[in-house]
Design a protein around this motif. Sequence first.
Motif, PDB file in Angstrom:
ATOM      1  N   GLN A 234       2.375   7.133  -6.264  1.00  0.00           N
ATOM      2  CA  GLN A 234       1.319   8.024  -6.780  1.00  0.00           C
ATOM      3  C   GLN A 234       1.637   9.469  -6.438  1.00  0.00           C
ATOM      4  O   GLN A 234       1.591  10.356  -7.278  1.00  0.00           O
ATOM      5  CB  GLN A 234      -0.036   7.665  -6.136  1.00  0.00           C
TER       6      GLN A 234
ATOM      7  N   GLU B  83       0.825  -1.195   0.000  1.00  0.00           N
ATOM      8  CA  GLU B  83       0.000   0.000   0.000  1.00  0.00           C
ATOM      9  C   GLU B  83       0.871   1.262   0.000  1.00  0.00           C
ATOM     10  O   GLU B  83       0.660   2.192  -0.767  1.00  0.00           O
ATOM     11  CB  GLU B  83      -0.850  -0.031   1.272  1.00  0.00           C
ATOM     12  N   ARG B  84       1.883   1.222   0.872  1.00  0.00           N
ATOM     13  CA  ARG B  84       2.769   2.389   0.959  1.00  0.00           C
ATOM     14  C   ARG B  84       3.506   2.630  -0.347  1.00  0.00           C
ATOM     15  O   ARG B  84       3.712   3.760  -0.758  1.00  0.00           O
ATOM     16  CB  ARG B  84       3.802   2.182   2.071  1.00  0.00           C
TER      17      ARG B  84
ATOM     18  N   GLU C 122       2.504   1.888  -3.348  1.00  0.00           N
ATOM     19  CA  GLU C 122       1.628   2.504  -4.348  1.00  0.00           C
ATOM     20  C   GLU C 122       1.349   3.966  -4.014  1.00  0.00           C
ATOM     21  O   GLU C 122       1.470   4.844  -4.859  1.00  0.00           O
ATOM     22  CB  GLU C 122       0.311   1.721  -4.475  1.00  0.00           C
ATOM     23  N   GLN C 123       0.997   4.218  -2.745  1.00  0.00           N
ATOM     24  CA  GLN C 123       0.668   5.597  -2.357  1.00  0.00           C
ATOM     25  C   GLN C 123       1.824   6.551  -2.608  1.00  0.00           C
ATOM     26  O   GLN C 123       1.647   7.641  -3.153  1.00  0.00           O
ATOM     27  CB  GLN C 123       0.309   5.656  -0.866  1.00  0.00           C
ATOM     28  N   SER C 124       3.019   6.119  -2.200  1.00  0.00           N
ATOM     29  CA  SER C 124       4.137   7.052  -2.314  1.00  0.00           C
ATOM     30  C   SER C 124       4.513   7.281  -3.769  1.00  0.00           C
ATOM     31  O   SER C 124       4.873   8.388  -4.169  1.00  0.00           O
ATOM     32  CB  SER C 124       5.335   6.565  -1.496  1.00  0.00           C
TER      33      SER C 124
END
Lengths: 239, 278
Positions: free
Chosen positions: A117, A110-111, A113-115
């Motif tokens: 993005q 998750e991290r 992908e978020q970072s």
Amino acid sequence: MYGQEFSLQSISLAIPKSQITGIMGPSNSGKTTLLRILNRLTDLIPDILIRGQVLLDGVDILMPHYNVNLLRARVGMVFAKPIPLPRSIYENLTFGPRMHGVKDRRILDERVEQSLQAAILWDEVKDRLFESALKLSGGQQQRLCIARTLAMQSEVILLDEPTSGLDPISTAKIEEALRNLKKDYTIILVSNNTKQIARISDRVAFFLMGDLIEYGPPDMLFTNPSDKRTEDYVSGRFG
Amino acid sequence: MKEKIIEKILTLLAFSAIGVLLLITVFIFKEGLPVILKAGIKDFLFSAKWAPTKGHFGILAMIISSLAVTFGSIVMGVPLALACAVTLAEFCPPRLLVFLKPTIELLAGIPSVVFGFLGVILLVPIIREYLGGPGLSLLAASIILAIMILPTITSISIDAIQAVPLLYKEGALAMGATHWQAIWLVILPAARSGVVTAIILGMARAIGETMAVIMVAGNALKIPSSLLDPVRTLTSTIALEMGYSAGDHRTALFAAGMILFIFIMALTILANLLMRKK
């Protein structure tokens, strides 16, 4: 002070949260030294002497017993030259969180992908997360380095001339990413590029030969500077 | 004109060095090959029956002994050497390193017979007393060799670690890595090819070592079944038997040398390839 030489003297700066603070000045004006003090990378330099206080949430980070590793997780740093670790993109991003005890694969994914993005890199690398980070272009590597500090959930991001080696398009992408990020992070940007500072900073500090000459909103420094030296610098008369 | 002559002379000298290597290779193969062909490659390499005066030329026991001694020295020596290299390259103040690194390299200059002597006087009695067996053993040889390869591996590993760009270390530290995490997760992996090269060169030194091994290994000709068994390596056999051998026996020793030569060549070439890859 390195050996006998002063590189910074009598600085007092209040860095506001959730804004981009730009620091500009010619080379040798102490900008990089200031950044390195802020996450104590200066500890690596033997014989350096630092006096004063750096308060983060009211606590002096220069105290000898302060946990430097936690500090560096909270205050991330992006260097002038992008330095991905010689590993995969995914590992570059999970290196920080893993080191600080995050092991859950889902959280890590998750991290990542978020970072990515947030650093506007996801679309370019989502299909090759497990390829070596060294295969990315310079601009992508630099955004990866920004993403890396984001994945650690740093609160403060220090950027030391992050676009100095990049083309205008990569530079624009990084500036866009920084603008999107500032609501959640405190960003300190050191740059030789006066125009870049003017474009994205909320507050600007001008350094010359280790002295803080002027500090205020960009409008003031760029259109109505109170110091002659600032005016000379922003108008390109020296530096 | 003068330039040309000097150039030619230098070229000639350079080629003569390579020529010597070439001659040695040709000579060993010329001397060794016939007996291998006569005994058959299979019987030569995979039989442990070595009675060269009676026509049995199996060197399996020696190959296994050589490999076991080398492996043992690597298992004991590498962790020690790496710990030493990391400490010296990363934690030691530069002023002390200038003094300590040459000191470690000096260890490589001690004649192997001195190591063997120390082994016989100090190590062998300890093993005999506390672990049993004759003391002269695979274990003793491995320990002595581990100490002997220490300087090679340490010194090359230090160079490899110091060659890792400081930027990697700063990058890792800037992400909140402790010094140790930076070493373990970033610096050592980045220095890997150099460290592996160092280990391979250490192996080549261990497998080729003769004097110290003869003195502490016990030299009994059989396939070792425990660490405390005496062993006889390829090198020991050649050194011990060359003096009185004749005919096929002598040729068989050359053949054993040929196998050793191939092992060491392979290791050196591997080390060179790895170094170039970096």
